[in-house]
Design an enzyme around this catalytic site. Structure first.
Site, PDB file in Angstrom:
ATOM      1  N   CYS A   8      18.589  13.436 -12.748  1.00 16.23           N
ATOM      2  CA  CYS A   8      18.105  14.669 -13.364  1.00 16.23           C
ATOM      3  C   CYS A   8      18.235  15.811 -12.368  1.00 16.23           C
ATOM      4  O   CYS A   8      18.205  15.581 -11.158  1.00 16.23           O
ATOM      5  CB  CYS A   8      16.637  14.477 -13.758  1.00 16.23           C
ATOM      6  SG  CYS A   8      15.858  15.935 -14.452  1.00 16.23           S
TER       7      CYS A   8
ATOM      8  N   ASP B  60      -7.092  19.937 -32.235  1.00 11.44           N
ATOM      9  CA  ASP B  60      -7.184  18.740 -33.073  1.00 11.44           C
ATOM     10  C   ASP B  60      -8.663  18.416 -33.242  1.00 11.44           C
ATOM     11  O   ASP B  60      -9.527  18.996 -32.570  1.00 11.44           O
ATOM     12  CB  ASP B  60      -6.381  17.587 -32.456  1.00 11.44           C
ATOM     13  CG  ASP B  60      -6.011  16.529 -33.507  1.00 11.44           C
ATOM     14  OD1 ASP B  60      -6.491  16.615 -34.652  1.00 11.44           O
ATOM     15  OD2 ASP B  60      -5.243  15.605 -33.164  1.00 11.44           O
TER      16      ASP B  60
ATOM     17  N   CYS C 213      16.310  18.823 -12.951  1.00 14.73           N
ATOM     18  CA  CYS C 213      15.236  19.779 -13.215  1.00 14.73           C
ATOM     19  C   CYS C 213      14.694  20.253 -11.860  1.00 14.73           C
ATOM     20  O   CYS C 213      15.002  19.664 -10.827  1.00 14.73           O
ATOM     21  CB  CYS C 213      14.150  19.133 -14.077  1.00 14.73           C
ATOM     22  SG  CYS C 213      12.987  18.099 -13.162  1.00 14.73           S
TER      23      CYS C 213
ATOM     24  N   CYS D 214      13.291  17.375  -9.783  1.00 16.70           N
ATOM     25  CA  CYS D 214      14.275  16.415  -9.276  1.00 16.70           C
ATOM     26  C   CYS D 214      15.281  17.076  -8.348  1.00 16.70           C
ATOM     27  O   CYS D 214      16.006  16.396  -7.621  1.00 16.70           O
ATOM     28  CB  CYS D 214      14.972  15.717 -10.435  1.00 16.70           C
ATOM     29  SG  CYS D 214      13.819  14.803 -11.483  1.00 16.70           S
TER      30      CYS D 214
END
Ligand code: GUN
Ligand code: ZN
Length: 647
Positions: free
Chosen positions: A274, A89, A276, A279
């Protein structure tokens, strides 16, 4: 650059995008890397999330003498130690946030080129939601001017030119159109961060739609600064290909966790909702025991797991044809997002969406609530019912909705009635009128609505029923109904004949059934299901009917009939001379060889392939819209089904 459409659903697409540093599948997410503090190193991102593309900021590198020197000497890939594709950017956002950026627009583009960025970004003028139209227009004009000045300096780098225009749709569209004529490579939609921050999703949707409506469809579109997975599915359904997330780190710094349904404060959670890897490894309590820096890192990782998972779900939904289901499910988690979905139901947006909506999908339409009836596929169905369907007779028998397929549920009644009387048969269904002979056609048999729908859906269905029946004398079916007093009909119209002619007109346009089926008809049915399979006319196979969606596939002889009697450009896709030999060999038609196309054709429609003199070459199935066929440089436009044999 190579950008090639592989799968599609709604106005979304799954594409392969190739830069000098590899190929990625879109829709995809670019994690934001701050070269000053990489809390998760790019290599680890690659390992954990399969990250093949990311975004970093050239302005941050540029203004730090050490980073600048290193980047110019060894390149941005070495600087952040990543060998995938890197987007940079320009400093626009820093200028918006801090307001003290003094940069030469061309210099920052040259700098991005010189450090080996794969996709650089011009220094666009960030349009804010509260600015006046005049201020916004000045910003748009300046952005376009900077794009014009920057493009000659891009070298081998792809150049991203953001669409600005604040919340003014005409400005967004104009900006998009002008940038498209400049042959930029990549189109971010900019200026939406304040909309995201204030949950102004309706405005966000208007920004995306107006930008998309002006953009060259063959270039990737990036929704700049929309890093929350809540909006990913909706943005993808409207044609966004890329997202970037700095949210994963910002939210983690704030002690907040990202979920598909929104954001939760870590401190407020009673447990971690969660599974994942983070977690699964930690409990809320064990995370609390970590020092703050480490906990922030773990929360950032969780945030990225959730964000990347949402993109996996979206790619599957898009490929399998249930992207609208997903959009509506996600919208139901947030009132502002639900409101935003309503914006799509405005007629001009529905028209644009209908253009991109596939003719048929692998999966059924699942009702999720009052928004479902407004989907483009039903909009199309009702439009076609009005414009392409002709009732056979004056009188209509109206049936209450039974189970699907209706013609099976009412088979005895149909036989009884049709033996004695020539009448139309219509089912009053939850989505409006369904002529009995269309009951197996997508999306009618392939829609799953609950027995009891919401009031809005009920009223719309009722209204459509009334419109449809206007001018017809109505007989409401009940089981006392007897027609036998009228005596048997001398020449009853066979129900199968009704079906094939109604479907042909709905699918190919008014008159198609006369063209396809005039002559000595023979229907071949499946021994197993009794469904129509092949239709022969005067001894030649003209069409087949697909069991899954009740739509026709064209055979050569059917294509020849349509080609002969339907005027150019109806049903045609036109091939340039160079590519004619490939079509004759039965090879697929690539977009770059298409010179014209019937604007009525939709993705996955059956079509007739012709050369530039309108000589018939074969039949196929489209993958792209007309506008896409005329702009894409790579990939298949039409899958050739069959080519006319020579001699
Ligand atoms: N990052 C978030 N929004 C924007 C934008 O509008 N332009 C640029 N260049 N970067 C952004
Ligand atoms: Zn987690």
């Amino acid at each position: 650059m190579r950008f090639e459409l592989k799968e599609r659903d709604a106005a979304g697409r799954l594409c392969r995008f190739t830069t000098k540093h590899g190929t990625v599948t879109t829709p995809n997410l670019l994690p934001v890397i701050n070269p000053n503090k990489m809390i998760i190193p790019p290599k680890e991102m690659k390992k954990r999330f399969g990250t093949d593309i990311l975004i970093t900021n050239s302005y941050i590198i540029y203004k730090n003498p050490e980073l600048k020197k290193q980047a110019l000497e060894s390149g941005v890939h070495a600087l952040i130690d990543f060998d995938g594709s890197i987007m940079t950017d320009s400093g626009t956002f820093q200028n918006y946030v801090y307001g003290d950026v003094h940069l030469d627009p061309v210099e920052i583009v040259q700098f991005q080129r010189d450090i080996g960025s794969d996709i650089g970004t011009i220094l666009d003028v960030f349009g804010t939601p509260h600015q006046t139209r005049e201020t916004s227009e000045q910003g748009v004009n300046e952005t376009i001017e900077r794009a014009r000045k920057s493009l000659p300096h891009k070298g081998e780098m792809l150049l991203a030119c953001p669409v600005q225009g604040s919340i003014y749709p005409e400005l967004r569209r104009k900006c998009a159109q002008e940038l498209s004529t400049l042959s930029a490579d990549f189109f971010p939609i900019g200026g939406v961060v304040p909309l995201m921050e204030n949950q102004r999703y309706s405005d966000l949707v208007r920004c995306i739609l107006s930008a998309k409506q002006g953009l060259d469809p063959s270039k990737p579109v990036h929704l700049f600064g929309a890093g929350h997975p809540l909006v990913f599915s909706l943005a993808v359904a409207l044609g966004c290909d890329f997202f970037d997330s700095s949210a994963y780190a910002k939210y983690a710094n704030d002690g907040r966790m990202i979920f598909q349904w929104g954001t939760e404060k870590f401190d407020d959670l009673s447990e971690l909702p969660c599974s994942c890897p983070i977690c699964s490894k930690y409990t809320k309590e064990s995370l609390m025991e970590l020092d703050e820096k480490d906990r922030t890192l773990q929360l950032a990782l969780h945030n990225l797991y959730v964000s990347f998972m949402e993109l996996k779900i979206i790619r599957v939904a898009l490929t399998e044809g249930w992207l609208w289901d997903l959009v509506e499910q996600r919208a139901s988690a947030n009132p502002y997002l639900s409101e935003a979905v309503r914006v799509l139901h405005e007629p001009e947006h529905l028209q644009w969406l209908e253009h991109h909506e596939p003719t048929s999908k692998k999966t059924a339409v699942f009702y999720t609530g009052p928004q479902t009836i407004h989907r483009p596929i039903f909009y199309r169905y009702h439009q076609r019912l009005i414009n392409r369907y002709t009732p056979f007779f004056q009188e209509t028998v109206v049936f209450p909705e039974g189970t699907k397929p209706y013609s099976m549920f009412y088979s005895k009644e149909i036989t009884d009635i049709l033996a004695h009387k020539n009448v139309n048969l219509v089912v009053r269904s939850s989505l409006g009128p369904v002529p009995m002979e269309l009951d197996e056609m997508y999306p009618l048999a392939q829609s799953v609505f609950p027995n009891c729908v919401d009031q809005e859906t009920g009223e719309i269905a009722q209204q459509r029923m009334e419109n449809f029946l206007e001018g017809s004398s109505i007989l409401h079916w009940d089981d006392q109904m007897v027609f036998s007093s009228e005596g048997p009909l001398k020449h009853p119209i066979d129900f199968d004949t009704r079906r094939i002619s109604a479907v042909a007109d709905m699918q190919f346009g008014v008159g198609a059934s006369d063209v396809l089926f005039s002559g000595d008809l023979r229907l071949v049915k499946s021994k197993q299901t009794g469904k129509i399979r092949n239709i022969l006319c005067d001894g030649s196979h003209v069409v087949s009917m697909r069991a899954e969606d009740g739509l026709f596939t064209l055979k050569i002889d059917g294509g020849l009939r349509l080609h002969k009697r339907m005027k150019y450009p109806l049903l045609r896709v036109v091939v340039v001379d160079d590519a004619v030999p490939f079509i004759k060999e039965g090879k697929s038609l690539f977009a770059k060889f298409v010179s014209d196309c019937d604007p009525h054709l939709r993705p996955y429609d059956e079509c007739v392939i012709v050369d530039e003199q309108d000589t018939f070459l074969g039949v196929g199935r489209t993958l792209l819209t007309r506008n896409e066929m005329l702009t894409f440089q790579h990939g298949v436009a039409v899958k050739t089904r069959d080519a006319l044999q020579q001699g």
